[in-house]
Write an enzyme that holds these catalytic residues in place. Structure first.
Site, PDB file in Angstrom:
ATOM      1  N   GLU A  80     -34.733   0.246  65.035  1.00 28.62           N
ATOM      2  CA  GLU A  80     -34.153   0.842  66.241  1.00 28.62           C
ATOM      3  C   GLU A  80     -35.222   1.328  67.210  1.00 28.62           C
ATOM      4  O   GLU A  80     -35.070   1.202  68.427  1.00 28.62           O
ATOM      5  CB  GLU A  80     -33.209   1.993  65.871  1.00 28.62           C
ATOM      6  N   TYR A 119     -28.982   7.471  71.691  1.00 23.14           N
ATOM      7  CA  TYR A 119     -28.682   6.130  71.192  1.00 23.14           C
ATOM      8  C   TYR A 119     -29.170   5.930  69.754  1.00 23.14           C
ATOM      9  O   TYR A 119     -28.399   5.539  68.865  1.00 23.14           O
ATOM     10  CB  TYR A 119     -29.301   5.039  72.086  1.00 23.14           C
ATOM     11  N   ASP A 177     -25.934   1.901  74.522  1.00 20.11           N
ATOM     12  CA  ASP A 177     -27.178   1.347  75.046  1.00 20.11           C
ATOM     13  C   ASP A 177     -26.832   0.574  76.316  1.00 20.11           C
ATOM     14  O   ASP A 177     -25.710   0.655  76.809  1.00 20.11           O
ATOM     15  CB  ASP A 177     -27.840   0.434  74.001  1.00 20.11           C
ATOM     16  N   CYS A 197     -21.463 -11.092  77.056  1.00 16.23           N
ATOM     17  CA  CYS A 197     -21.246 -10.278  78.259  1.00 16.23           C
ATOM     18  C   CYS A 197     -22.600 -10.009  78.920  1.00 16.23           C
ATOM     19  O   CYS A 197     -23.049  -8.874  79.054  1.00 16.23           O
ATOM     20  CB  CYS A 197     -20.554  -8.972  77.874  1.00 16.23           C
ATOM     21  N   CYS A 218     -15.537 -14.979  75.539  1.00 13.95           N
ATOM     22  CA  CYS A 218     -15.413 -13.569  75.160  1.00 13.95           C
ATOM     23  C   CYS A 218     -14.114 -13.315  74.392  1.00 13.95           C
ATOM     24  O   CYS A 218     -13.025 -13.657  74.860  1.00 13.95           O
ATOM     25  CB  CYS A 218     -15.454 -12.682  76.393  1.00 13.95           C
TER      26      CYS A 218
END
Length: 363
Positions: free
Chosen positions: A44, A127, A145, A201, A211
């Site tokens: 991360e 986040y 995010d 997206c 989608c």
DNA sequence: CATTCGTGGAG
DNA sequence: TCTCCAAGAAT
């Protein structure tokens, strides 16, 4: 009452559709093959403002070098920076290191499990705290995010152009993300939202036909973004100074050394990292041009001229800001080099070994 | 709260 | 070649 039930019915359907899409479409990424908190944490931090492809190339070797939180905490900062070299945003590496030491000192190396506690560690913001808590511990913390913010704004038909540093909108996005998150699969849900943003997206050309939740989307089109300030241009010069120590002359060119300089610790940009000495402006006589390199850092596009400087001319032709050190080329690769320095040394092909490799691969 | 921190790859 | 920007955080 009826409206509320309607909303929750739609939310349940949305969760089901996105998670059903995610299962077969999720990319097989190294950090998705573990739930070890330390490994998730490293991924991360690396992924902050950094593309998946870049992290892919560096994640494993970082974990090999620092397999445990304790081993990371015990290392020197320079070792951590060296392992981070080329990834950029070096503050991440320093804060990661600090946080590891903090956790070892305070809690015997056990990373906190809740977003609230994680949030207190250096380098872990809203986040990252939510990501670790949900992915490694199954906590119901929604991540927001850039991907999630974009997906939520499109879903709701909100103008995301003000999304940066715009508090009211940011809070609405966080609130909506918290409503949407699937409490039974929080980690998968968070990653599914990000995966959707990263692969379907997309910021500029969203693939709405692919989608899985287009039916619930109020936008199905472009995502507005604010125009950016134009890039500035600057020209700088660095000196490539190579020598072969007397003691090594007999053993061949493999022992050649280059002169590196450490950026002073008080600098705001890349403090403590090593680079080629800076060339003095209008140096006369002008040293021979070795190569030119384009290198963009933040909003400045640099044209970098690398010139060959003889050892006896170093004082006259360069400006010194930090400690200098002669380094064997083979050792330089393991130092905390700036990305530019790494790029230049790769391209310079100084060592015979590198030349051989290049000769073979180009044939 | 607006700014600052790196880099390499896609378009 | 050049712009845009990617799983943010700190200040």
């Amino acid at each position: 009452m009826a409206g509320r039930n309607e909303d929750s019915r739609k939310t349940l359907a949305l969760r089901r559709r996105l998670l059903a899409w995610y299962a077969p479409h999720r990319r097989d990424l190294p950090w998705r093959r573990t739930r070890e908190p330390y490994a998730i944490w490293i991924s991360e931090i690396m992924l902050q403002q950094t593309r998946v492809a870049v992290v892919m190339a560096r994640y494993r070797e970082f974990l090999e070098r620092f397999p445990t939180l304790t081993s990371l905490a015990r290392a020197d900062e320079q070792e951590v920076l060296a392992q981070w070299s080329g990834l950029g945003y070096y503050r991440r590496a320093r804060m990661l290191h600090q946080a590891a030491q903090f956790v070892v000192q305070r809690d015997n190396g056990n990373l906190p499990a809740t977003a609230e506690e994680l949030r207190r560690l250096p380098g872990i913001g809203a986040y990252t705290a939510a990501a670790i808590a949900s992915i490694a511990h199954g906590k119901c913390s929604a991540v927001v995010d850039g991907n999630v913010a974009r997906v939520v704004c499109r879903l709701e038909g909100w103008d995301g152009a003000g999304g940066r540093a715009n508090d009211p909108l940011k809070r609405r996005i966080e609130a909506r993300a918290a409503q949407l998150i699937d409490p039974t699969h929080p980690g998968d849900w968070n990653q599914a939202m990000m995966e959707l943003g990263a692969t379907v997206c997309l910021p500029r050309n969203p693939r709405c036909l692919e989608c899985p939740i287009a039916g619930a989307c109020k936008t199905r089109g472009e995502h507005k973004t604010l125009p950016r300030a134009p890039m500035l241009r600057r020209e700088i010069g660095h000196a490539l100074v190579v020598r072969i120590p007397n003691r090594a002359r007999k053993s061949g060119a493999g022992a050649q050394e280059i002169l590196l300089e450490q950026r002073p610790p008080e600098l705001t940009v890349m403090p403590g990292l090593w680079e080629l000495p800076e060339l003095r402006q209008a140096a006369i006589p002008e040293p021979e041009l070795r190569m030119t390199v384009r290198h963009a850092i933040m909003r400045v596009n640099y044209l970098v001229r690398i010139r060959d400087v003889a050892e006896h001319n170093v004082e006259k032709l360069t400006v010194q800001q930090g400690e200098r050190r002669w380094v064997r080329l083979e050792d330089a690769w393991r130092m905390a080099l700036t990305g530019l320095t790494r790029k230049v040394l790769e391209r310079a092909r100084l060592s015979p070994a590198a030349k051989d490799v290049a000769a073979h691969s180009s044939q």
